[in-house]
Design an enzyme around this catalytic site. Structure first.
Site, mmCIF file in Angstrom:
data_model
loop_
_atom_site.group_PDB
_atom_site.id
_atom_site.type_symbol
_atom_site.label_atom_id
_atom_site.label_comp_id
_atom_site.label_asym_id
_atom_site.label_seq_id
_atom_site.Cartn_x
_atom_site.Cartn_y
_atom_site.Cartn_z
ATOM 1 N N VAL A 1 2.034 -5.898 -44.530
ATOM 2 C CA VAL A 1 2.601 -6.786 -45.550
ATOM 3 C C VAL A 1 2.319 -6.203 -46.935
ATOM 4 O O VAL A 1 1.182 -5.858 -47.258
ATOM 5 C CB VAL A 1 2.007 -8.199 -45.434
ATOM 6 C CG1 VAL A 1 2.532 -9.093 -46.560
ATOM 7 C CG2 VAL A 1 2.339 -8.808 -44.066
ATOM 8 N N LYS A 2 3.366 -6.108 -47.726
ATOM 9 C CA LYS A 2 3.218 -5.563 -49.081
ATOM 10 C C LYS A 2 3.202 -6.708 -50.083
ATOM 11 O O LYS A 2 4.088 -7.577 -50.072
ATOM 12 C CB LYS A 2 4.362 -4.598 -49.404
ATOM 13 C CG LYS A 2 4.164 -3.850 -50.727
ATOM 14 C CD LYS A 2 5.418 -3.090 -51.131
ATOM 15 C CE LYS A 2 5.588 -1.810 -50.358
ATOM 16 N NZ LYS A 2 6.677 -0.977 -50.957
ATOM 17 N N VAL A 3 2.187 -6.706 -50.958
ATOM 18 C CA VAL A 3 2.053 -7.748 -51.977
ATOM 19 C C VAL A 3 1.872 -7.094 -53.344
ATOM 20 O O VAL A 3 1.366 -5.971 -53.441
ATOM 21 C CB VAL A 3 0.850 -8.679 -51.689
ATOM 22 C CG1 VAL A 3 0.991 -9.344 -50.326
ATOM 23 C CG2 VAL A 3 -0.474 -7.919 -51.778
ATOM 24 N N ALA B 1 6.561 -4.259 -45.418
ATOM 25 C CA ALA B 1 7.581 -5.262 -45.709
ATOM 26 C C ALA B 1 7.038 -6.148 -46.817
ATOM 27 O O ALA B 1 5.948 -6.710 -46.686
ATOM 28 C CB ALA B 1 7.896 -6.082 -44.461
ATOM 29 N N THR C 1 9.221 -0.190 -47.471
ATOM 30 C CA THR C 1 10.437 -0.808 -47.997
ATOM 31 C C THR C 1 10.036 -1.730 -49.143
ATOM 32 O O THR C 1 8.857 -1.995 -49.358
ATOM 33 C CB THR C 1 11.179 -1.636 -46.920
ATOM 34 O OG1 THR C 1 10.406 -2.804 -46.610
ATOM 35 C CG2 THR C 1 11.408 -0.827 -45.658
#
Length: 218
Positions: free
Chosen positions: A82-84, A56, A27
């Site tokens: 976790v998306k960065v 996310a 997402t």
């Protein structure tokens, strides 16, 4: 190759998961916004549908806030990745979260050099955007080939190549031939993979012949 679904629409994810076509979900803030729901609520529901990684994405741009957001998102469910973004703050956050045992997806990658930096920062996934490169007349799949080759040269790098911004089935086939580990696909593209005119015409012929027999299986 693993298939991730690139959407925040729970109904689409559930339907594709029932067909065994979902290994994970990605997402981003734009997809969450389209859902019209609270991020934490959506991510929790998606994580309950699939045991695979669910990306996310943080929205902060500074390291301290980004790390705090990452920890908050991580705590929603065990399978959150976790998306960065691929920035200096993003890579610092990646290293900090990876050291804590959190999977991190580094996104918005557009060069092999960026991909190498993400791997050194401990990323579980690197997300090169092939469609956006094609949009500016640059070879998106060439980027995938370069990253796959570089990672293969250094087996100690465990980062998986997650092909993103996939616009059509050919992107997927080309990525699979190059050896990319994952492709994240909008539901519409996954359904395009099913279609072939010879499949449709063949099925129509079989059903027409069966109808002539007057039989019923049940």
């Amino acid at each position: 190759m693993k298939f991730f679904v690139d959407t925040a629409e729970v109904s689409d994810i559930r339907a594709l998961a029932e067909a065994g076509l979902v290994d994970g979900v990605t997402t981003n803030p734009s997809l969450i916004a389209k859902s019209g729901r609270k991020m934490a609520e959506v991510i929790a529901e998606i994580c309950a549908i699939t045991p695979g990684p669910v990306s996310a994405e943080v929205t902060a741009t500074d390291f301290e806030t980004m790390l705090s957001e990452g920890r908050f998102l991580r705590d929603i469910a065990q399978n959150v990745a976790v998306k960065v973004p691929l920035t200096e703050a993003g890579l610092r956050t990646c290293r900090a979260l990876a050291n804590e045992g959190t999977q991190v997806n580094v996104t918005l990658c557009f060069s092999p050099a960026q991909a190498l930096l993400a791997a050194k920062a401990g990323a579980a996934f690197i997300s090169p955007f092939v469609g956006r490169l094609d949009d500016i007349s640059t070879d998106g799949m060439g980027l995938i080939a370069d990253i796959v080759q570089i990672y293969r040269n250094y087996p100690h790098l465990k980062t998986e190549v997650l092909v993103a911004s996939v616009r059509h089935p050919l992107h997927l086939v080309q990525a699979a031939k190059l050896g990319a580990h994952v492709a994240t696909l909008p539901p519409s593209v996954i359904r395009q993979l099913l279609r072939h005119p010879l499949t449709d015409s063949g099925l129509s012929a079989f059903l027409a012949d069966w109808k002539k027999t007057g039989q019923s299986i049940l």
